[in-house]
Enzyme design. Sequence first.
Site, PDB file in Angstrom:
ATOM      1  N   GLY A  89       0.727  -7.015   6.705  1.00  0.00           N
ATOM      2  CA  GLY A  89      -0.639  -6.629   6.371  1.00  0.00           C
ATOM      3  C   GLY A  89      -0.873  -6.681   4.877  1.00  0.00           C
ATOM      4  O   GLY A  89      -1.773  -7.346   4.391  1.00  0.00           O
TER       5      GLY A  89
ATOM      6  N   ILE B  53       3.414  -1.720   9.960  1.00  0.00           N
ATOM      7  CA  ILE B  53       2.911  -3.034   9.547  1.00  0.00           C
ATOM      8  C   ILE B  53       4.060  -4.005   9.264  1.00  0.00           C
ATOM      9  O   ILE B  53       3.867  -5.058   8.663  1.00  0.00           O
ATOM     10  CB  ILE B  53       1.941  -2.913   8.349  1.00  0.00           C
ATOM     11  CG1 ILE B  53       2.627  -2.433   7.069  1.00  0.00           C
ATOM     12  CG2 ILE B  53       0.822  -1.962   8.699  1.00  0.00           C
ATOM     13  CD1 ILE B  53       1.684  -2.420   5.851  1.00  0.00           C
ATOM     14  N   GLY B  54       5.243  -3.611   9.739  1.00  0.00           N
ATOM     15  CA  GLY B  54       6.420  -4.447   9.537  1.00  0.00           C
ATOM     16  C   GLY B  54       7.409  -3.800   8.601  1.00  0.00           C
ATOM     17  O   GLY B  54       8.506  -4.309   8.354  1.00  0.00           O
TER      18      GLY B  54
ATOM     19  N   LYS C 218       9.185   9.914  -1.293  1.00  0.00           N
ATOM     20  CA  LYS C 218       8.080   9.434  -2.132  1.00  0.00           C
ATOM     21  C   LYS C 218       7.401   8.180  -1.587  1.00  0.00           C
ATOM     22  O   LYS C 218       6.258   7.915  -1.895  1.00  0.00           O
ATOM     23  CB  LYS C 218       8.592   9.139  -3.538  1.00  0.00           C
ATOM     24  CG  LYS C 218       8.844  10.405  -4.376  1.00  0.00           C
ATOM     25  CD  LYS C 218       9.219  10.008  -5.778  1.00  0.00           C
ATOM     26  CE  LYS C 218       9.108  11.170  -6.760  1.00  0.00           C
ATOM     27  NZ  LYS C 218       9.442  10.711  -8.121  1.00  0.00           N
ATOM     28  N   GLY C 219       8.123   7.355  -0.850  1.00  0.00           N
ATOM     29  CA  GLY C 219       7.513   6.111  -0.338  1.00  0.00           C
ATOM     30  C   GLY C 219       7.775   4.940  -1.260  1.00  0.00           C
ATOM     31  O   GLY C 219       7.815   5.101  -2.478  1.00  0.00           O
TER      32      GLY C 219
ATOM     33  N   GLY D 254       6.726   1.297  -0.265  1.00  0.00           N
ATOM     34  CA  GLY D 254       6.168   0.044   0.228  1.00  0.00           C
ATOM     35  C   GLY D 254       5.618  -0.849  -0.867  1.00  0.00           C
ATOM     36  O   GLY D 254       5.524  -2.054  -0.701  1.00  0.00           O
ATOM     37  N   GLU D 255       5.225  -0.266  -1.968  1.00  0.00           N
ATOM     38  CA  GLU D 255       4.520  -1.061  -2.984  1.00  0.00           C
ATOM     39  C   GLU D 255       5.269  -1.226  -4.298  1.00  0.00           C
ATOM     40  O   GLU D 255       5.101  -2.241  -4.982  1.00  0.00           O
ATOM     41  CB  GLU D 255       3.137  -0.444  -3.212  1.00  0.00           C
ATOM     42  CG  GLU D 255       2.347  -0.631  -1.928  1.00  0.00           C
ATOM     43  CD  GLU D 255       1.022   0.079  -1.848  1.00  0.00           C
ATOM     44  OE1 GLU D 255       0.010  -0.567  -2.111  1.00  0.00           O
ATOM     45  OE2 GLU D 255       0.996   1.259  -1.479  1.00  0.00           O
TER      46      GLU D 255
HETATM   47 MO1  MOS Z   1      -1.312  -1.254   0.860  1.00  0.00          MO
HETATM   48  S1  MOS Z   1      -2.155  -2.628  -0.450  1.00  0.00           S
HETATM   49  O1  MOS Z   1      -2.244   0.139   0.572  1.00  0.00           O
HETATM   50  O2  MOS Z   1      -1.495  -1.876   2.434  1.00  0.00           O
END
Ligand code: MOS
Length: 743
Positions: free
Chosen positions: A245, A471-472, A704-705, A707-708
Amino acid sequence: MAPYIGTPTSRIDGIAKVTGAAKYAAEFNVPGGVLYGSIVPSTIAKGRIVSLDTSAAMGVEGVATVLTHDNRPRMAGRDQDYKDDVAPDGSPFRPLYDDRVMFNGQPIALVVAETSEIARFAASLVRVEYESEAHVTDVFRQRDDAVPVKATSPEGAMFAPPKPRGDAAKALAAAAVRHDAEYYVPIEHHNPMELYAATVIVEGDGTFTVYDKTQGVQNVQRYLCGVFGMKPEDVRVMSPFMGGGFGSGLRPQFEVVLAMLAARALQRSVRVVLTRPQMYALGYRPAMIQRIGLGATTGGTLEAITHDAITVTSQYEDFYRQETGWSGLLYKCANAKYAHRLAHLDLPTSCDMRAPSAAPGVYALEAAMDELAVALKLDPVELRLRCYSDRDQHENRPFSSKALRECYRQGADAFGWSKRNPEPRSMRDGSDLVGWGLATGVWEAMQMPITVRIVLSANGHAEVACATSDIGTGTYTIMAQVAADALGLPLDSISIKLGDSSLPQSPVEGGSWIAASVANGIVTTAEAIRAELLRLAKQMPNSPLSNASSDELTLVDGQLASKHDSARTVSIADAMRHGGVERIEQEKTTTPAEDTARSHNVHSAIFAEVNVDEQLGVVRVTRVVSAVAAGRILNTKTAASQILGGVVWGIGMALHEETLIDHRFGRIMNANIAEYHVPVNADVHDIKVIFVDEPDDSNPLGIKGLGEIGIVGVAAAVANAVYHATGTRVRNLPITLDKLHRM
Ligand code: MOS
């Protein structure tokens, strides 16, 4: 039983994915089959549809209907009915609503037929007459007309530039050493593997089941209810799996509106799958022209930071994020000032794309810091350490944790940074020039309110349910790990239900906030399960837990056990059997504690090596070390995959990715993944991911996460390495070989 949290656990949905058992939005079938919708995209960027001739398309055998703005079913008339959970300020796009064309590639008709081939062929027969108006799609042509971001909602205000501090203009003018330059990041597209698709199933009782590719099933459900005047019980939205995503699925996209329009018009189940070129009519990372000014002392501390940005959006919505604020957050500096203007173009609205704002904003900051280090004749790591900030200067408060110094140290060690010769063009590998570059990454650590339901069965199985998406990233797996630990059960005794709007409330999966939100949510609900088990255990004759309180108990190895006295245990099965209970169900909402005393961020240090062919200018990223501080890591395997994927994307951002528009037609020229270049296997070499230890007490699990954070800073690290290799500073991405021609 050793805890699952923190281990490199393989994806629990991995076998389903590789065997094809995991179904995606376009793969759900119904008895009687579905009809297939094919989109007719506009071929002008701006204007009106004068006429649409659908007769030839309608004449094709197997065509059920051709929907246009003239004959579509009723849709809502007010902007507010099209606002989704993450809509920016403005007037959202309405597919097939009226005769207006607002961007090239806009869906203007939907041909619905018995097969996708028939639908696609018939779509090619639709004839359209337009009345074109002058359009603009070039940010450089529009830069003088860009307007300061003006928030008209509280959400919009969150993304406005931070307040300035000190007198940055004066401090910059007076600084002993100055660097002031313009950087550019082009429009980029998400390009997830899975095509956007929606399958809308007509259930016969007036309700609809929708399989849609989305990062937020409840967001899509609410949106469809708004657009079509439905009640939540009329429409169930599901997205059990998502093939990537990256932010493109945060907002509901037009495939689901079109499929629903057709299903309502025909009272037949309908599927709409976008083609790869049509994917480029969804959102995109806004292009960003930015100017960074850095003023420093000769000792390498910062006196002034100015960051001016222009980003792009559509003519109808003001999408922006806090692109400039990272600069004044990351480094210690008493004087800082930001400006952010929006260029309105005749394109779809821009949108979130992995680390929105930080990926392009921190690229410019970190490239500028590298240039400052060169001007100061200072090692780039040393400059960062001299400018290190232990406080969030926007809010004048400490961080809940910030192990960025450790990222620099461990990253530099693993990379071998101390062997770097600071002189550009000084390092070689055969005939290649070799360059080493560094950059810092930063992102937010957020947690959102979420509701989790757990059903524990007397046979020792637990089902954990929440409407979040995977989302994977591995959400299924970390949910199972956390639940197994919290309930004291083996991993394979846990089943996870997600991606279904009928499940307990979840925000969209984005912002790197789902791991912290859902994992702590599971802990809360598991505590309620434990309390219920204790109530049952206390009713047993001679219960060893008769005077225990829930807080002093833990669930481990299928037992309710005292933390203080390991002899005092009751098995879960016994407690439930004795109580005559087959299942225990609890559903709890977890709302993160307000913590206004501290800021919550994740950080990284990225070290990159490039080899540059001196004759041709071809750049290869031969090594990357990314050292990440992101609190507790739930799963070192899926977490490392997240960072690795972010690094690969950062390589793409640095060297390959660029959406190219023919501004005469306002049309994207490389709307396919053959000509929109992304890194392929041959572009990806040695990537090492390090997680530094970072205890954090912002939430019970210390998550904390991440993904980004993986992408942030990578493009700068590569760009800085290219400078070190070649002595040529390229300030507009991507660094293609033509830009290195003068080296
Ligand atoms: Mo992320 S850019 O908030 O899917």
